[in-house]
Enzyme design. Structure first.
Site, short mmCIF file in Angstrom:
data_model
loop_
_atom_site.label_atom_id
_atom_site.label_comp_id
_atom_site.label_asym_id
_atom_site.label_seq_id
_atom_site.Cartn_x
_atom_site.Cartn_y
_atom_site.Cartn_z
N ASN A 36 50.34 124.20 61.60
CA ASN A 36 49.10 123.70 60.99
C ASN A 36 47.95 124.68 61.10
O ASN A 36 47.02 124.63 60.29
CB ASN A 36 48.70 122.37 61.64
CG ASN A 36 49.31 121.16 60.95
OD1 ASN A 36 48.71 120.10 60.90
ND2 ASN A 36 50.51 121.31 60.41
N HIS A 70 42.10 117.83 52.22
CA HIS A 70 42.15 117.33 53.59
C HIS A 70 42.44 118.43 54.62
O HIS A 70 42.22 118.24 55.80
CB HIS A 70 43.25 116.26 53.67
CG HIS A 70 43.32 115.52 54.96
ND1 HIS A 70 42.25 114.83 55.49
CD2 HIS A 70 44.34 115.33 55.84
CE1 HIS A 70 42.59 114.26 56.63
NE2 HIS A 70 43.86 114.55 56.87
N ARG A 87 58.29 121.86 56.71
CA ARG A 87 57.79 120.53 57.08
C ARG A 87 58.87 119.47 56.83
O ARG A 87 59.04 118.55 57.65
CB ARG A 87 56.53 120.21 56.27
CG ARG A 87 55.28 120.99 56.66
CD ARG A 87 54.66 120.44 57.93
NE ARG A 87 54.14 119.11 57.75
CZ ARG A 87 52.84 118.81 57.57
NH1 ARG A 87 51.96 119.78 57.51
NH2 ARG A 87 52.44 117.57 57.47
N ASN A 147 42.16 118.37 63.43
CA ASN A 147 42.27 118.01 62.02
C ASN A 147 42.95 116.65 61.89
O ASN A 147 44.00 116.41 62.48
CB ASN A 147 43.10 119.08 61.29
CG ASN A 147 43.38 118.73 59.84
OD1 ASN A 147 44.51 118.80 59.39
ND2 ASN A 147 42.37 118.36 59.10
N GLY A 204 48.65 114.55 61.53
CA GLY A 204 49.77 113.68 61.81
C GLY A 204 50.78 113.52 60.69
O GLY A 204 51.58 112.59 60.72
N GLY A 205 50.75 114.40 59.68
CA GLY A 205 51.68 114.28 58.57
C GLY A 205 53.12 114.54 58.98
O GLY A 205 53.39 115.10 60.04
#
Length: 287
Positions: free
Chosen positions: A48, A265, A187, A107, A39-40
Site C-alpha cells: 500500500n 481514495h 492483491r 489510510n 482494509g481492502g
C-alpha cells in the site's frame, strides 16, 4: 506527475503482540513513523505504501506493519469493536518496538486504527496524517457504492479477479489507468489466503452497538484530542465521502485539511509526490 521509486532494502520481523504475530518491515533512521494500510482485499503494508516508503525513509525511521488480520500478521480481529482491536494491536506493537511515542500515518482502515489509538492513548501519538479515514460519519448516511463493493467482496459468489478489478479501478482510484495490472494480480492472489477466506477482517458490523463504535463523529473525545493532525482527502473519493474531511476539521482542535483534486481514495498512491512532500513536512512541524 507521480514518481515511481524503488523500494529500499527493508528489515523484516514477525513480532509477538499479546499472543498474536504482527509482521513488520522497516527502513531509515530518524523519528519513528508507522504507516498503517487500508482494509481492502489483499491489502498489506508495504504494497500500500510502495510509492512512499523510500522518500519518507530519507528523514524518518519508517515502520510498516501488516495490520492484524492482513498480510503475514495473525488473522482475526474482534468484530464487536474492529477499530479498537486494530488500535490495541498497533499499541502493543509500539511496546514491542520499545517506542513510547510515534507518528502515525493511516489510510482508510489504517486511518481509523490511527485515530482510535490516538483517542484511547493520545500520549502515544506524536503527529497524525489521515488519508480518507474510515469511521467518519458512517452512521449518518447509507454506505457509498465503493464501500458496498468492498464489503461485498467475500460475500455472494465470493472473491474473483474481475470483482477486485472493478473495486480498484472503478471505486478506489480516480484514474483507472494509474493502477498496473500486476498490482491487481498481487492483491487478488493475497485475497485468497485460506485464513482470510475463513475470517475476512473487514465485514459489515454485526450489531448497532458495533456500528456506533465505528463512527468517530459520535465520540465526544474527538473535540478534545490534542494530537496535531493533517487530513488528506481525495475530492473524488468513492469509498469514504470527502465530506468526512470537513467533519474532522470542524471537530478536531488541531487539524489541517487538504482536499486533493482529481484523486480518489488512495491519495498516497495516486498523488505520491504531493503526499510525500506534505507528509514529511507536516511530521517535521512545517505546516
Amino acid at each position: 506527475m507521480t514518481t515511481h521509486t524503488e523500494l529500499p532494502s527493508m528489515r523484516e520481523s514477525l513480532l509477538d503482540v499479546a499472543g498474536k504475530k504482527i509482521f513488520v518491515a522497516e527502513t531509515g533512521d530518524g523519528p519513528p513513523v508507522l504507516l498503517l494500510h487500508g482494509g481492502g482485499p489483499g491489502a498489506s503494508g508495504v504494497s500500500n505504501y510502495s510509492r512512499n516508503i523510500g522518500e519518507l525513509a530519507k528523514r524518518y525511521r519508517v515502520i510498516v506493519p501488516d495490520l492484524p488480520g492482513y498480510g503475514r500478521s495473525t488473522k482475526g480481529i474482534d468484530l464487536a469493536d474492529p477499530f479498537g482491536s486494530l488500535a490495541a494491536g498497533i499499541r502493543g506493537l509500539l511496546d514491542e518496538l520499545d517506542l513510547d511515542k510515534a507518528h502515525l500515518v493511516g489510510n482508510s482502515y489504517g486511518g481509523a486504527c490511527a485515530l482510535r489509538l490516538a483517542l484511547d492513548t493520545p500520549d502515544r501519538v506524536d503527529r497524525m496524517v489521515l488519508m480518507g479515514p474510515g469511521g467518519i460519519g458512517t452512521t449518518r448516511a447509507l454506505p457509498t457504492p465503493g464501500l458496498t463493493s468492498l464489503l461485498n467482496y467475500y460475500t455472494g459468489d465470493g472473491p474473483s479477479r474481475p470483482k477486485l478489478e472493478k473495486f480498484i479501478r472503478q471505486y478506489l482510484v480516480f484514474n483507472a489507468a494509474d493502477v498496473p495490472d500486476d498490482v491487481i494480480d498481487a492483491r487478488y492472489r493475497d485475497s485468497l489466503d485460506p485464513e482470510v477466506l475463513a475470517n475476512p477482517p473487514l465485514r459489515r458490523p454485526k450489531s448497532l452497538r458495533a456500528l456506533w463504535k465505528m463512527d468517530f463523529t459520535r465520540d465526544p473525545r474527538l473535540s478534545r484530542l490534542p494530537v496535531p493532525t493533517l487530513v488528506l482527502w481525495g475530492a473524488e473519493d468513492k469509498v469514504n465521502r470527502p465530506s468526512g474531511g470537513r467533519m474532522l476539521a470542524d471537530r478536531l482542535p488541531n487539524c489541517d485539511l487538504y482536499t486533493v483534486a482529481n484523486t480518489g481514495h488512495w491519495v498516497q498512491f495516486e498523488r505520491a509526490d504531493l503526499f510525500n512532500r506534505l507528509c514529511a513536512d507536516f511530521l517535521a512541524g512545517r505546516r
